[in-house]
Design an enzyme around this catalytic site. Sequence first.
Site, PDB file in Angstrom:
ATOM      1  N   GLU A   1       0.823  -1.222   0.000  1.00 54.79           N
ATOM      2  CA  GLU A   1       0.000   0.000   0.000  1.00 54.79           C
ATOM      3  C   GLU A   1       0.856   1.271   0.000  1.00 54.79           C
ATOM      4  O   GLU A   1       1.713   1.439   0.872  1.00 54.79           O
ATOM      5  CB  GLU A   1      -0.918  -0.008   1.244  1.00 54.79           C
ATOM      6  CG  GLU A   1      -1.901   1.146   1.269  1.00 54.79           C
ATOM      7  CD  GLU A   1      -2.904   1.064   2.432  1.00 54.79           C
ATOM      8  OE1 GLU A   1      -3.244  -0.051   2.878  1.00 54.79           O
ATOM      9  OE2 GLU A   1      -3.338   2.134   2.887  1.00 54.79           O
TER      10      GLU A   1
ATOM     11  N   LYS B   1      -7.315  -0.723  11.629  1.00 52.08           N
ATOM     12  CA  LYS B   1      -6.713  -1.181  10.370  1.00 52.08           C
ATOM     13  C   LYS B   1      -5.508  -0.292  10.047  1.00 52.08           C
ATOM     14  O   LYS B   1      -4.470  -0.765   9.598  1.00 52.08           O
ATOM     15  CB  LYS B   1      -7.762  -1.131   9.249  1.00 52.08           C
ATOM     16  CG  LYS B   1      -7.319  -1.758   7.938  1.00 52.08           C
ATOM     17  CD  LYS B   1      -6.594  -0.804   7.018  1.00 52.08           C
ATOM     18  CE  LYS B   1      -6.195  -1.463   5.708  1.00 52.08           C
ATOM     19  NZ  LYS B   1      -5.387  -0.584   4.855  1.00 52.08           N
TER      20      LYS B   1
ATOM     21  N   ASP C   1       4.585 -14.373  11.979  1.00 53.73           N
ATOM     22  CA  ASP C   1       3.237 -14.796  11.612  1.00 53.73           C
ATOM     23  C   ASP C   1       2.277 -13.625  11.865  1.00 53.73           C
ATOM     24  O   ASP C   1       1.849 -13.398  12.994  1.00 53.73           O
ATOM     25  CB  ASP C   1       2.890 -16.023  12.476  1.00 53.73           C
ATOM     26  CG  ASP C   1       1.487 -16.544  12.223  1.00 53.73           C
ATOM     27  OD1 ASP C   1       0.678 -15.852  11.584  1.00 53.73           O
ATOM     28  OD2 ASP C   1       1.205 -17.663  12.695  1.00 53.73           O
TER      29      ASP C   1
ATOM     30  N   HIS D   1      -1.942  11.069  -0.592  1.00 53.24           N
ATOM     31  CA  HIS D   1      -1.905   9.941  -1.524  1.00 53.24           C
ATOM     32  C   HIS D   1      -1.632  10.432  -2.930  1.00 53.24           C
ATOM     33  O   HIS D   1      -0.831   9.878  -3.659  1.00 53.24           O
ATOM     34  CB  HIS D   1      -3.266   9.212  -1.540  1.00 53.24           C
ATOM     35  CG  HIS D   1      -3.431   8.284  -0.384  1.00 53.24           C
ATOM     36  ND1 HIS D   1      -4.538   7.509  -0.202  1.00 53.24           N
ATOM     37  CD2 HIS D   1      -2.620   8.006   0.645  1.00 53.24           C
ATOM     38  CE1 HIS D   1      -4.403   6.783   0.888  1.00 53.24           C
ATOM     39  NE2 HIS D   1      -3.249   7.078   1.422  1.00 53.24           N
TER      40      HIS D   1
HETATM   41  C1  MEV Z   1      -5.978   3.272   5.144  1.00 57.15           C
HETATM   42  O1  MEV Z   1      -5.249   2.127   4.763  1.00 57.15           O
HETATM   43  C2  MEV Z   1      -5.965   3.474   6.634  1.00 57.15           C
HETATM   44  C3  MEV Z   1      -6.883   4.583   7.184  1.00 57.15           C
HETATM   45  O2  MEV Z   1      -8.207   4.353   6.720  1.00 57.15           O
HETATM   46  C4  MEV Z   1      -6.812   4.507   8.682  1.00 57.15           C
HETATM   47  C5  MEV Z   1      -7.803   5.420   9.388  1.00 57.15           C
HETATM   48  O3  MEV Z   1      -8.867   5.726   8.850  1.00 57.15           O
HETATM   49  O4  MEV Z   1      -7.492   5.771  10.557  1.00 57.15           O
HETATM   50  C6  MEV Z   1      -6.462   5.925   6.662  1.00 57.15           C
END
Ligand code: MEV
Length: 429
Positions: A82, A269, A285, A383
């Site tokens: 990513e 995430k 792992d 981005h």
């Molecule tokens: C993207 O890979 C991760 C985010 O969505 C995390 C977040 O929203 O805190 C930018």
Amino acid sequence: MKSSRIPGFYKMAVEERRELLQNMEWISDDETEYLFSKEPLQVETADKMIENVIGTFPLPLGLGLNFLINEKEYVVPMAIEEPSVVASASHIAKIVRDAGGFSTEATERDMIGQIQVVGCSDYRAAKQVLLDAKETLIKEANAAYPSIVARGGGAKDIDVRILNEEADSLYNQMLVFHLYINTCDAMGANIINTMAESLAPTIEELTGGKVYLRILSNYADRCLAKARCVIPPKLLATGDFTGEEVRDGVIHAYEFAASDPYRAVTHNKGIMNGIDPVVIATGNDWRAVEAGAHAYAVRHGQYSSMTTWKADENGNLVGELELPMSIGTVGGAIRVHPISQMAHKLLDIHSAQELSQVIVAVGLAQNLGALKALVTDGIQKGHMALHSRSVAIAAGATGEMIDIIAERLRDEKEIRVGKAKELVEEYKK
Ligand code: MEV
């Protein structure tokens, strides 16, 4: 001198970066050779690692820079597909470095082996028999894996619980035996499973029940690592946003994740965006770490933020992240994967406790990177800046041309290679 602060690293060509790392003595000639090699993980090695091998699956390997953790410099290998993740972690690590760096700690590395016993005629009596046999059971478990005892680890303690005491079916009443094992620098799956399996016959004999599962628990809540950072607001100011605005935005964003599972999943995430790439690059792992981390995020009853963000009495932004960290620095894929061996050398890690602390520091940085972007410009701006640079490079831009072309692509809202090629030609004229 070995420093993780390498200004302009992102602007260099890959080979220049490798050379620089060698010159700074982060990696040796041999390790650079692995990096240059066309097939760092040979298919013959891969064929010994898993089944039905037809090839290997490479991922980009980047370096998280600027990390200062407990006053030690770290360049952090991150394997991830990513974009923006490595840049964002490095950006926040720079801010935290200017604030004195991350402080981290880790508990003992006590992992858990579970044994499930069913069909006991008297569960309370069976539980007591096992508790009374604690010393014998620990001794027997250690005899099944003497090498870990020789390294100063091994089984140390036990626990016994009855699940569903008021059973409503024959199936859901059970006794669960926990064996706590210090696995030293190993993640320890083999050690734990071997010990758990070895105890099963004795446990059946003692309880009169039948053992089914004998397996480690990935909820390693006695093997925790914690990272903390304290950032004066002035270091958070960005564009038109004051440091105080950014700090308050981050705290509001945290409170959102703390109260709402829909947001917490995305927030977490983002944390795992930092954690998984280091876990992968170091040959560990990542499914085990993911599973344990998410379980820990729901330990108070509702799925919630893995991090906390608050303001202290001086107005500083204070962030913390504590997670189970079932990783290792010896054994498993680490031994056989040349890139993971190099990753350990690059990190200059001396124990699994140390590696687990670096990993949570990266997770904390990654979370702040995402929140800082989300509460200011939004994540798309960053981005797009990175994406336009890659498009410019793909179209043949080099050196100072890259940023000029990338900016034009963004200004003209046409971020595509065809357009970039036209601009490169124009620039050359
Ligand atoms: C993207 O890979 C991760 C985010 O969505 C995390 C977040 O929203 O805190 C930018």
